[in-house]
Design a protein around this motif. Structure first.
Motif, PDB file in Angstrom:
ATOM      1  N   LEU A 209       0.829  -1.208   0.000  1.00 20.75           N
ATOM      2  CA  LEU A 209       0.000   0.000   0.000  1.00 20.75           C
ATOM      3  C   LEU A 209       0.864   1.258   0.000  1.00 20.75           C
ATOM      4  N   GLU A 210       1.979   1.229   0.719  1.00 24.48           N
ATOM      5  CA  GLU A 210       2.892   2.375   0.715  1.00 24.48           C
ATOM      6  C   GLU A 210       3.476   2.597  -0.679  1.00 24.48           C
ATOM      7  N   ALA A 211       3.765   1.488  -1.379  1.00 22.90           N
ATOM      8  CA  ALA A 211       4.288   1.613  -2.747  1.00 22.90           C
ATOM      9  C   ALA A 211       3.246   2.242  -3.670  1.00 22.90           C
ATOM     10  N   LEU A 212       1.982   1.896  -3.479  1.00 23.54           N
ATOM     11  CA  LEU A 212       0.921   2.509  -4.279  1.00 23.54           C
ATOM     12  C   LEU A 212       0.789   3.999  -3.963  1.00 23.54           C
ATOM     13  N   LYS A 213       0.909   4.342  -2.687  1.00 21.58           N
ATOM     14  CA  LYS A 213       0.854   5.762  -2.308  1.00 21.58           C
ATOM     15  C   LYS A 213       1.993   6.544  -2.962  1.00 21.58           C
ATOM     16  N   ASP A 214       3.163   5.934  -2.993  1.00 17.28           N
ATOM     17  CA  ASP A 214       4.316   6.605  -3.603  1.00 17.28           C
ATOM     18  C   ASP A 214       4.088   6.869  -5.086  1.00 17.28           C
ATOM     19  N   LYS A 215       3.230   6.073  -5.713  1.00 15.84           N
ATOM     20  CA  LYS A 215       2.927   6.262  -7.129  1.00 15.84           C
ATOM     21  C   LYS A 215       1.742   7.209  -7.333  1.00 15.84           C
ATOM     22  N   GLY A 216       1.173   7.718  -6.235  1.00 13.10           N
ATOM     23  CA  GLY A 216       0.085   8.679  -6.344  1.00 13.10           C
ATOM     24  C   GLY A 216      -1.304   8.110  -6.152  1.00 13.10           C
ATOM     25  N   PHE A 217      -1.416   6.841  -5.804  1.00 12.82           N
ATOM     26  CA  PHE A 217      -2.733   6.241  -5.598  1.00 12.82           C
ATOM     27  C   PHE A 217      -3.369   6.749  -4.309  1.00 12.82           C
ATOM     28  N   THR A 218      -4.678   6.982  -4.362  1.00 14.03           N
ATOM     29  CA  THR A 218      -5.480   7.201  -3.165  1.00 14.03           C
ATOM     30  C   THR A 218      -5.960   5.838  -2.675  1.00 14.03           C
ATOM     31  N   ILE A 219      -5.738   5.537  -1.409  1.00  7.89           N
ATOM     32  CA  ILE A 219      -6.069   4.229  -0.855  1.00  7.89           C
ATOM     33  C   ILE A 219      -7.369   4.346  -0.068  1.00  7.89           C
ATOM     34  N   VAL A 220      -8.418   3.664  -0.534  1.00  5.62           N
ATOM     35  CA  VAL A 220      -9.724   3.701   0.130  1.00  5.62           C
ATOM     36  C   VAL A 220     -10.082   2.288   0.574  1.00  5.62           C
TER      37      VAL A 220
END
Length: 300
Positions: A209-220
């Motif tokens: 999830l942190e890797a997705l955040k680093d790519k700009g993803f919003t995590i819901v």
């Protein structure tokens, strides 16, 4: 034992009187068949094939069912090793797709021996190599991604894959442990979607999830006690929807790594859905919001 009744005397064991048991075939009776060899109505000896059950986590997988096998045959990234088909299934395959591999014709009951009696194989089964799992860092920062937090039921995961293919989900992220194998029941429930939706496997979901955040993803994260209804949540692409296992829901650390916890508001008496049904509703709501919101453009 009754006191007025003498104990019963046992007859002495006469070893000479008792006939010796023998497993040799009687001359007037044919020998039993201990396998399903070539002599039995032309069936292949499946006991000699190494792909009846998947034992090696990196080894080949078993795919069965019309849509599942057809989609695998049509996927250039999927290496097919062997195909078994009934005569009618083989004719249908030849009419509807470019095989690239000659199926071995056999009986439906022989395929059932491989898949198990509960499997709806539709006269078709294939042994195939597993598809490569892309790295989470290689995902494009675009669109919608589905994240599964230890959902282990292959029927549910297969149905979620199918829904993901229908809503053009870019990828599914799951964990190496506490997730079902991408074969058999899961592949059948996915109805070919394994060939269309990349499955990203991570060792640690929190770091994923942190890797997705680093790519700009919003995590819901989807949670029945979420702070806001998903239909009213501020969603923007790239977006990752996180779903937890039935009963347990999202784990504590997973919840902590979400930017937002949202709920699905339902108007009826029942306020919760099976996780695969909840996925369909969540994907419908999120896709509609991303498509209609002019501020939901992908991050650059």
């Amino acid at each position: 034992m009754r006191p007025d009744k003498p104990p019963r005397e046992r007859a002495p064991h006469d070893t000479e009187a008792a006939p010796e048991r023998s497993f040799a075939p009687r001359p007037d009776k044919p020998a039993p068949r201990h396998g399903r060899g070539d002599a039995r109505r032309g069936r292949p000896r499946f006991a000699k094939k190494p792909w009846q059950l998947r034992r090696d986590p990196d080894g080949p997988v078993l795919l069965y069912g019309w849509h599942t096998v057809k989609a695998a045959l049509e996927n250039p990234s999927r290496k097919i090793r062997h195909v078994l088909a009934t005569e009618s299934a083989a004719r249908r395959l030849a009419d509807e797709t470019e095989l690239g591999i000659e199926p071995e014709i056999t009986e439906a009951s022989a395929i059932t021996d491989l898949t198990g009696p509960e499997a709806v194989h539709q006269g078709l089964v294939a042994e195939a190599d597993q598809l490569d799992s892309p790295a989470i860092e290689d995902l494009e920062a675009d669109g919608l991604v589905l994240v599964l937090d230890q959902i282990t039921d292959p029927h549910n995961v297969g149905a979620m894959l199918r829904s993901s293919a229908a809503f053009a989900v870019k990828a599914i992220v799951t964990t190496e442990r506490h997730s079902p194998e991408a074969t058999g029941v899961l592949a059948k429930a996915a109805s070919g979607a394994l060939e269309y939706v990349p499955v990203v496997t991570v060792v640690n979901l929190a770091r994923g999830l942190e890797a997705l955040k680093d790519k700009g993803f919003t995590i819901v994260g989807l949670d029945s006690a979420g702070d806001v209804a998903l239909a009213e949540a501020p969603l923007k692409a790239p977006l990752a929807l996180v779903l937890g296992a039935e009963g347990k829901g999202l784990r504590h650390l997973t919840r902590q790594n979400c930017d937002l916890l949202a709920r699905l508001d339902l108007p009826g008496r029942i306020k919760s859905l099976n996780v695969s049904n909840a996925t369909v509703l969540a994907l419908h709501i999120a896709s509609a919001k991303l498509a209609s919101d002019p501020n939901a453009a992908p991050a650059t």
